[in-house]
Design an enzyme around this catalytic site. Structure first.
Site, mmCIF file in Angstrom:
data_model
loop_
_atom_site.group_PDB
_atom_site.id
_atom_site.type_symbol
_atom_site.label_atom_id
_atom_site.label_comp_id
_atom_site.label_asym_id
_atom_site.label_seq_id
_atom_site.Cartn_x
_atom_site.Cartn_y
_atom_site.Cartn_z
ATOM 1 N N ASP A 97 0.839 -1.205 0.000
ATOM 2 C CA ASP A 97 0.000 0.000 0.000
ATOM 3 C C ASP A 97 0.868 1.246 0.000
ATOM 4 O O ASP A 97 2.084 1.166 0.133
ATOM 5 C CB ASP A 97 -0.852 0.017 1.274
ATOM 6 C CG ASP A 97 0.042 0.015 2.509
ATOM 7 O OD1 ASP A 97 0.464 1.104 2.934
ATOM 8 O OD2 ASP A 97 0.352 -1.074 3.030
ATOM 9 N N ASP B 3 1.051 3.744 2.446
ATOM 10 C CA ASP B 3 0.902 4.238 3.826
ATOM 11 C C ASP B 3 -0.335 5.122 4.024
ATOM 12 O O ASP B 3 -1.456 4.622 3.957
ATOM 13 C CB ASP B 3 2.181 4.937 4.276
ATOM 14 C CG ASP B 3 2.251 5.033 5.795
ATOM 15 O OD1 ASP B 3 1.750 4.108 6.462
ATOM 16 O OD2 ASP B 3 2.793 6.010 6.320
#
Ligand code: ZN
Length: 273
Positions: free
Chosen positions: A210, A212
């Site tokens: 991802d 963050d």
């Protein structure tokens, strides 16, 4: 010392609970309590490999509750001297995309309260950790990744290790980005350091799940959630296995690095085999 049963270790991260087919399972007792799970032993291209799921077989140990000392000790007790530590991580930089891998070369510790040393006296040692990761194992992973067409492996990157289990705030994430750090994770410390104290090589291989807290100025990228992480992991675990299966046969039989030199100031002493 238990009979030497393996030379290479893999500590699987979130979603990564099995590595080898055709394994034997062994429960290892350590002076630091039980490791996260029984260790499974198997063979990859004639190399003896030990696998341990960092968070337990049912993901029962969150990052701050993992018994890192027992995990590393158990692997060493089985004969392991070279460890691959694949781990889930968030990206702090646009060019490091979800699904990519990063071979880590530096680490910033933002954890607290974790038992992070075997040096508990009566002898006080101070172990060099300027370069936290084994350069030789890192190159092995990069070579393996370079030969695979369907994945991107970045060479080098700093991981900031946060305490968890919460994800970071926008302000923290912006701070980490402004420092130039590349990825964010919850388990590389003290795992990488404890390996060093025991004179073992350790390669941190971050799998990006991802961005963050999102990327400022980029629309449509939402802050990380656990659902997002596990959805990505479900797809990525087999790629991580493929990468490690390609890397392991290429690990030099005799280490050409200096990770073992740390033994001289670690708890075991320079003469430990
Ligand atoms: Zn090394």
């Amino acid at each position: 010392m238990t009979q030497r049963r393996a030379e290479i270790g893999v500590i699987g991260g979130s979603g990564f609970y099995a590595f080898l087919d055709d394994t034997t399972e062994i429960s290892v007792h350590t002076p630091y309590g039980p490791p996260s799970a029984p260790v499974t032993l198997g063979v990859v291209a004639d190399r003896q490999v030990a696998f341990l799921p960092r968070h337990g077989l049912r993901h029962e140990f969150p990052p701050h509750r993992v018994n890192y000392r027992a995990n590393l000790w158990a692997l060493r007790e089985l004969g392991v001297r070279r460890v691959f530590g694949p781990c889930a991580a968030g990206s702090l930089r646009p060019e490091i995309e979800p699904g990519d891998f990063v071979v880590l070369d530096q680490l910033v510790d933002r954890t607290w309260g974790r038992t992070d040393t075997y040096v508990d006296g009566p002898v006080a040692g101070h172990v060099t950790f300027a370069d936290p990761y084994c350069p030789e194992l890192g190159q092995v992973v990069l070579r393996a990744g370079g030969a695979m067409t369907d994945l991107t492996v970045h060479e080098g990157g700093t991981v900031v290790v946060i305490q968890g289990p919460r994800f970071s705030t926008r302000a923290e994430s912006a701070w980490y980005r402004s420092a130039g750090w590349g990825v964010i994770n919850m388990t590389q410390y003290p795992e990488a350091y404890l390996a060093r104290e025991l004179g073992m090589c350790y390669a941190g291989v971050a799998l990006i799940t991802d961005y963050d807290t999102g990327l400022e100025g980029v629309e449509g990228i939402e802050p990380v959630t656990m659902e997002q992480v596990f959805k990505m992991l479900a797809r990525a675990v087999s790629r991580t296995r493929d990468l490690l299966f390609a890397a392991i046969p290429d690990v030099p039989e005799a280490a050409g690095c200096h990770c073992r030199d740390a033994l001289s100031s670690g708890p075991l002493g320079p003469d430990y085999a």
